[in-house]
Design an enzyme around this catalytic site. Structure first.
Site, PDB file in Angstrom:
ATOM      1  N   SER A  48       0.882  -1.228  -0.148  1.00 27.04           N
ATOM      2  CA  SER A  48      -0.147  -0.067   0.080  1.00 27.04           C
ATOM      3  C   SER A  48       0.770   1.336   0.117  1.00 27.04           C
ATOM      4  O   SER A  48       2.017   1.330   0.783  1.00 27.04           O
ATOM      5  CB  SER A  48      -0.766   0.102   1.318  1.00 27.04           C
ATOM      6  OG  SER A  48      -1.693  -1.156   1.460  1.00 27.04           O
ATOM      7  N   ASN A  54      -6.918   0.110   0.631  1.00 25.80           N
ATOM      8  CA  ASN A  54      -6.810  -0.525   1.924  1.00 25.80           C
ATOM      9  C   ASN A  54      -7.499   0.260   2.805  1.00 25.80           C
ATOM     10  O   ASN A  54      -6.842   1.232   3.399  1.00 25.80           O
ATOM     11  CB  ASN A  54      -5.303  -0.699   2.155  1.00 25.80           C
ATOM     12  CG  ASN A  54      -5.053  -1.117   3.286  1.00 25.80           C
ATOM     13  OD1 ASN A  54      -5.932  -1.608   3.972  1.00 25.80           O
ATOM     14  ND2 ASN A  54      -3.855  -1.078   3.676  1.00 25.80           N
ATOM     15  N   CYS A  71      -5.957  -1.371   7.255  1.00 29.09           N
ATOM     16  CA  CYS A  71      -4.900  -2.027   8.041  1.00 29.09           C
ATOM     17  C   CYS A  71      -4.819  -1.672   9.519  1.00 29.09           C
ATOM     18  O   CYS A  71      -5.218  -0.323   9.710  1.00 29.09           O
ATOM     19  CB  CYS A  71      -3.643  -1.194   7.426  1.00 29.09           C
ATOM     20  SG  CYS A  71      -2.338  -1.457   8.106  1.00 29.09           S
TER      21      CYS A  71
HETATM   22  C1  LIG Z   1       4.257  -8.061   6.175  1.00 30.24           C
HETATM   23  C2  LIG Z   1       2.914  -7.946   5.865  1.00 30.24           C
HETATM   24  C3  LIG Z   1       2.717  -6.512   5.239  1.00 30.24           C
HETATM   25  C4  LIG Z   1       1.371  -6.240   4.800  1.00 30.24           C
HETATM   26  N1  LIG Z   1       1.270  -4.996   4.366  1.00 30.24           N
HETATM   27  C5  LIG Z   1      -0.112  -4.588   3.804  1.00 30.24           C
HETATM   28  C6  LIG Z   1      -0.273  -3.549   3.309  1.00 30.24           C
HETATM   29  O1  LIG Z   1       0.533  -2.566   2.973  1.00 30.24           O
HETATM   30  N2  LIG Z   1      -1.562  -3.234   2.665  1.00 30.24           N
HETATM   31  C7  LIG Z   1      -2.441  -4.263   2.883  1.00 30.24           C
HETATM   32  O2  LIG Z   1      -3.765  -4.186   2.280  1.00 30.24           O
HETATM   33  N3  LIG Z   1      -2.328  -5.434   3.288  1.00 30.24           N
HETATM   34  C8  LIG Z   1      -1.052  -5.672   4.096  1.00 30.24           C
HETATM   35  N4  LIG Z   1      -0.957  -6.645   4.193  1.00 30.24           N
HETATM   36  C9  LIG Z   1      -1.971  -7.816   4.508  1.00 30.24           C
HETATM   37  C10 LIG Z   1      -1.942  -8.868   3.402  1.00 30.24           C
HETATM   38  O3  LIG Z   1      -2.155  -8.330   2.211  1.00 30.24           O
HETATM   39  C11 LIG Z   1      -3.017  -9.916   3.586  1.00 30.24           C
HETATM   40  O4  LIG Z   1      -4.293  -9.413   3.506  1.00 30.24           O
HETATM   41  C12 LIG Z   1      -2.943 -10.570   4.956  1.00 30.24           C
HETATM   42  O5  LIG Z   1      -1.566 -10.774   5.453  1.00 30.24           O
HETATM   43  C13 LIG Z   1      -3.555 -11.894   4.941  1.00 30.24           C
HETATM   44  O6  LIG Z   1      -3.065 -12.981   4.018  1.00 30.24           O
HETATM   45  P1  LIG Z   1      -2.009 -13.838   4.057  1.00 30.24           P
HETATM   46  O7  LIG Z   1      -2.262 -14.737   5.451  1.00 30.24           O
HETATM   47  O8  LIG Z   1      -1.677 -14.675   2.849  1.00 30.24           O
HETATM   48  O9  LIG Z   1      -0.688 -13.149   4.455  1.00 30.24           O
HETATM   49  C14 LIG Z   1       0.292  -7.172   4.980  1.00 30.24           C
HETATM   50  C15 LIG Z   1       0.829  -8.494   5.540  1.00 30.24           C
HETATM   51  C16 LIG Z   1       1.861  -8.681   5.861  1.00 30.24           C
HETATM   52  C17 LIG Z   1       2.270 -10.077   6.652  1.00 30.24           C
END
Ligand SMILES: Cc1cc2nc3c(=O)[nH]c(=O)nc-3n(C[C@H](O)[C@H](O)[C@H](O)COP(=O)(O)O)c2cc1C
Ligand SMILES: Cc1cc2nc3c(=O)[nH]c(=O)nc-3n(C[C@H](O)[C@H](O)[C@H](O)COP(=O)(O)OP(=O)(O)OC[C@H]3O[C@@H](n4cnc5c(N)ncnc54)[C@H](O)[C@@H]3O)c2cc1C
Ligand SMILES: Cc1cc2nc3c(=O)[nH]c(=O)nc-3n(C[C@H](O)[C@H](O)[C@H](O)COP(=O)(O)OP(=O)(O)OC[C@H]3O[C@@H](n4cnc5c(N)ncnc54)[C@H](O)[C@@H]3O)c2cc1C
Ligand SMILES: Cc1cc2nc3c(=O)[nH]c(=O)nc-3n(C[C@H](O)[C@H](O)[C@H](O)COP(=O)(O)O)c2cc1C
Ligand code: FES
Ligand code: FES
Lengths: 310, 267, 310, 267
Positions: free
Chosen positions: C46, C126, C129
């Site tokens: 994001s 987003n 967050c």
């Molecule tokens: C290290 C990290 C950084 C993330 N940063 C963002 C972000 O900047 N914007 C966003 O919409 N989601 C962010 N997320 C959320 C992920 O896009 C995702 O929605 C969430 O981790 C669930 O999916 P997963 O279990 O496959 O990681 C982040 C997740 C992680 C682990």
């Protein structure tokens, strides 16, 4: 002196570990078995006024992160439950907490009055069961004011029996809910109930595997959420907290205690570890205290609340 | 995540074959995705309906078999299932029989199902055993051909197969004539109570498979706990040994239903 | 025909797997690497108007259930991000989704306008967050009407670029939020963001291990919550859904698809499996379709929504 | 839950011993709770402050050592830490050196730290190697005694130790005089660029340890990705081989800061 001894709401526990509601909690015999395995106190499965068979099976499923359940508040009704309570009392000294659920503050009050007559050590008020959404639970836990109304109703009827309100991590504001419960007379708080709800789909049939489709998520997967919840509640109020959620080893229990819990609920860990898990966690806690030179758990309680370095 | 055995999680499998013993009694074969010992059971899920415990009635050639009788809504729906239908299978659950020495295998009614796998297991281990089986009538006696190969003795209430007596009568006579180390039993609880008494009198060990109302199958929900020791039939059972049986306060008594309440005594 | 090909909001993907925002998503090079490893589309971390360094470390920690993070929306600012976008475009054909965050609908609108000029395949908004609670995110995701306002502001500025709103499982009512987003013009929904927040305490020091103390929980631990969320949203609206949360193998992805997802976000799985995890999940999906005689993922999509037996 | 290696999770350990090379340069020893190869690093956490990457500078007798120089807020706070203080240690991370054949070990500045562990490792494996080390001045040359045991050659900018030249000068001369299979290098990126050129010219393999801004250490956040291949220095690095280095588009160029933006070129 027993370094694991703790007090909550005036109740002395030989171990901080409390059997969480809903796990091996229906009969005097199974509660006693868990107490003998090392629980400092045991909580009954939540009971209501009348018998409920609960949802069809599958209603409890293991998944890699723990369990997912929609038992549906099955219970034999308060009268049958009180018979179990009496039998437990005759044969086991460990404190007994009786969990109750109902669909209105009045009903909670009536149930509390009946249960209090049997003199359990504590009444735990389940305002947070996610599995019977439209019937019980959801409206109360989600609404801090409603939690307050239930707390008052129960306190007015529970006499001298201390009361713990069982909160959900899904509360709109845990801190506010905790404050309102305290103002409404709660003697302790239990946090958290299951998380979610969640759904597990069997990809072979493309069907939700629980008969109820959705269920509450518990076990190791929810530990960080429980730790955060306890931390938030401890910042907000000075009530005793039974920190519950995802504990399966001594380190997990210590996380909750350091976040601010006075006692630690253990439920789903019985799946992977059997009732022996209580003894194992106790031994782990004792070893930690000894190794680090602490005399009691009181010395580590709330450590994580400190600010700054050092 | 892979912190638990995949076989313990819910997993649906197509039925490979249905063996029709009678319209009310069928065996269902699935690809074997886990090991199982005789006496262990699986939770069988009919999607959209319910899930119930069924003993493993055989394991062979990479197939796992359960055998069911139509007694109520679930088991009747099961009778409609065909090869290719996908059912959920979780297991294996509980502790099964732990063979030792010379055994007397005693079964009644549906309790015969797990004993079939037990005798195959005993035969493979070259352990000496005798078998006594009972049912109400010949048509309800399962696996007659299979058990006959092992010289099984039969008892029916109406005398349509074997002797007209209770299977416990056969067992008592066998104990009088021959020497055994252990009685393995599965069937209605009054039969198990009689076998326990027989074992006590004769100074034999016994391993008896109990039933209690099951929901989770994994030792969590508490619905299958016996009174007394509080052991979970789904986890520490279903097969209990003599010392464990001595701690079952409701052995032979009415036990609990889905709410957790004690059922009223049968009339 | 490629059985894994899917369409969302008119965008053709060679695989349903979409790199989730925030994982290896800052530079053209890392995004390209993930696309080449098998992602059908990639989402940038994001970005906001101006550069943010984010929270101090530890800001991403592995725990047994997955990850917990409080990166704090670090990003180089929209102008730098658009340079990366242009570079990605020159060297990689897989669709690119640009994720944006802001602290007001107006600001979301302005950012969307700037990003849309660079013609990404999709703008992901987003609103969910959890790591910068008082600054960004929390107010929108928790409030369905606010999600609607953000959606309208972005749509008014995004021109022909399709827009997906990224929802949180903590939404008061996911179904209602989804309906409002749809009415406000959303072309797709992404669900879910991280869960919680959670806290992990290092018991050696008694300190929250994240510098930010609390962080969003992701990875295998949240799969059942993501599946339930997608199921709920699919019941409520017919928009394309990028189902995200806890996916680390083909079975996990199938659960989300059967719950109703059109595409599947993958983020935390990169920790345990490396970028190779995209190829592995693709292979697992193909094998499943083949074994079960399906021609395309469309045939399994939403299977779990069926009622009754058979 | 135990689906990941416990050593990869955050774990605090008391400092067992602090070795003071100078007030600005110290080694910290911890109980060894995981294996580590030379070139791998740990994330070191000062609770309440921050967490930063540090190379393993030795592993011996069940102890793991890191060596740090005061250059900013974090490393200065580290200099204040005493035996008994608990710091967080996560690791080991990344891929280290993969010894092969006859090696030329070249280090500059703080880059010398991991090479100390490398030469101990090479010695244990009886692999032939030569060492060339550089620093601005004698006082900043780390582990002189230790490296001297291996016949290391030294270069300083001011000539206070060894030759007054760049370490790359030493390396070039050694390559002219002797034959090597591989150059192992760690130090400032311009030095690495020169080593890569040297290796290319001489047709040698090379394994060079790079630095990029790190946040997660586990290949997730993307802050350490090199331009070009997009490899994560924390996971596929920090040590890259020749083919991998050829794909680093920002090799020797300014790289990215904590926001992910490219830093302006150094002046
Ligand atoms: C290290 C990290 C950084 C993330 N940063 C963002 C972000 O900047 N914007 C966003 O919409 N989601 C962010 N997320 C959320 C992920 O896009 C995702 O929605 C969430 O981790 C669930 O999916 P997963 O279990 O496959 O990681 C982040 C997740 C992680 C682990
Ligand atoms: C360890 C164990 C092994 C079993 N093995 C077999 C087997 O191999 N073959 C077979 O046909 N049956 C077996 N059963 C019994 C089988 O589970 C029930 O017959 C079946 O669940 C009946 O369900 P229904 O809806 O058809 O009948 P219902 O009318 O619902 O029930 C009929 C009777 O089945 C029993 N029962 C029902 N639900 C449960 C439950 N959840 N848990 C335990 N008992 C229940 C009760 O005694 C009940 O009175 C076993 C039971 C247990 C506990
Ligand atoms: C793989 C690797 C191994 C390292 N090994 C050692 C070692 O053995 N000994 C040692 O003294 N130093 C080592 N460093 C560098 C060390 O991490 C930084 O010197 C330290 O973080 C400086 O922090 P500061 O707050 O003291 O200084 P700051 O003023 O914050 O930074 C000084 C310089 O350190 C570097 N730096 C700062 N933060 C980071 C970060 N999060 N990731 C990467 N680089 C950063 C930058 O180049 C920065 O310009 C290593 C770095 C990497 C990437
Ligand atoms: C099978 C099962 C049944 C439960 N039933 C109840 C219940 O009746 N009342 C209640 O307050 N909590 C109930 N819970 C929630 C637990 O008491 C506990 O709050 C939750 O599971 C988190 O703890 P754990 O991770 O240690 O299991 C149940 C949990 C499980 C797994
Ligand atoms: S069936 Fe749940 S404990 Fe045995
Ligand atoms: S430091 Fe996060 S990816 Fe390397």
């Amino acid at each position: 002196m027993n370094p694991l001894a703790v007090q909550i709401a005036g109740i002395a526990l030989e171990s901080p570990l409390v059997l969480a509601s809903g796990v091996l909690g229906t009969t005097a015999s199974s509660l006693r078995r868990v107490a003998r395995a090392g629980a400092g106190a045991v909580t009954t499965k939540s009971c209501g006024r009348t018998a409920r068979p609960g949802h069809p099976a599958p209603c409890v499923l293991p998944w890699p992160g723990g369990l997912i359940n929609a038992v549906g508040l099955s219970n034999p009704g308060v009268e049958a439950e009180l018979e179990e309570l009496a039998e437990y009392r005759r044969t086991c000294a460990a404190p007994l907490f009786v969990s109750i659920f109902a669909d209105s503050p009045d009903e909670f009050g009536r149930l509390a009055r009946r249960v209090a007559e049997a003199q359990p050590d504590l009444i735990e008020v389940n305002v947070s069961c996610p599995n019977v959404e439209s019937e019980f639970g959801a409206p109360f836990a989600a609404d801090p004011e409603a939690c307050g109304r239930v707390t008052r109703a129960v306190k007015e009827n529970a006499g001298a029996v201390p009361v713990s309100i069982k909160l959900s991590a899904q509360c709109a504001s845990l801190a506010r809910t905790a404050v309102i419960c305290r103002q409404s007379g709660a003697d302790a708080l239990t946090a958290i109930n299951t998380v979610g709800p969640g759904m597990w789909i069997d990809v072979g049939t493309g069907r939700p595997a629980l008969a109820n489709k959705v269920g509450g998520v518990s076990g190791p997967a929810i530990l960080p959420i429980a730790v955060r919840a306890v931390y938030e509640i401890r910042k907000a109020v000075d009530l005793p907290i039974i920190g519950t959620g995802g504990v399966s080893c001594a380190e997990d229990a210590l996380q909750l205690i350091m976040a601010g819990a006075d006692a630690v609920g253990v439920g789903s860990a019985v799946y992977a570890g059997g009732v022996e898990v209580f003894g194992e966690i106790n031994r782990g806690l004792s070893a930690f205290l000894k190794e680090r030179g602490f005399d009691s758990l009181a010395q580590v309680k709330g450590l994580a609340q400190r600010e700054g370095r050092a | 995540m892979n912190s638990i055995l995949p076989s313990r999680a819910m997993r649906s499998l197509p039925i490979k074959q249905v063996v029709t013993h009678s319209p009310e009694l069928k065996s269902f074969l699935f690809e074997q995705t886990f090991e199982a010992e005789p006496g262990q059971f699986v939770m069988l899920w009919i999607p959209g309906l319910d899930e119930k415990p069924f003993s493993v009635s055989d394991v062979r050639d990479g197939w796992i078999e359960i055998t069911a009788k139509a007694v109520g809504p679930f088991s009747r729906a099961l009778m409609e299932c065909q090869a290719g239908d996908r059912l959920g299978l979780r297991g294996p659950f509980g502790r099964g029989f732990r063979p030792r020495g010379r055994g007397l295998v005693v079964g009644g009614g549906m309790g015969i199902a797990p004993l079939r796998y037990l005798v195959h297991w005993l035969e493979r281990d070259r352990a000496p055993f005798r078998v006594a089986l009972g049912a109400r009538t010949a048509a309800e006696m399962m696996f007659v051909g299979d058990f006959s190969r092992y010289g099984a003795e039969f008892a029916t209430d109406d005398g349509t197969l074997g002797r007209q007596c209770l299977v416990t009568g056969l067992a008592a006579r066998l104990c009088a004539d021959e020497s055994f180390d252990v009685i393995y039993g599965c069937g209605p609880e009054p039969m198990l109570v009689a076998l326990k008494k027989l074992a006590d009198e004769r100074g034999l060990d016994c391993q008896l498979s109990l039933e209690r109302h099951m929901k989770c199958g994994i030792g969590v929900c508490g619905s299958c706990c016996v009174d007394g020791s509080g052991l979970c039939i789904c986890r520490e059972g279903p097969v209990l040994d003599k010392a464990e049986l001595d701690q079952v306060a409701d052995f032979g008594l009415p036990h609990r239903d889905a709410t957790g309440a004690r059922k009223p005594p049968r009339t």
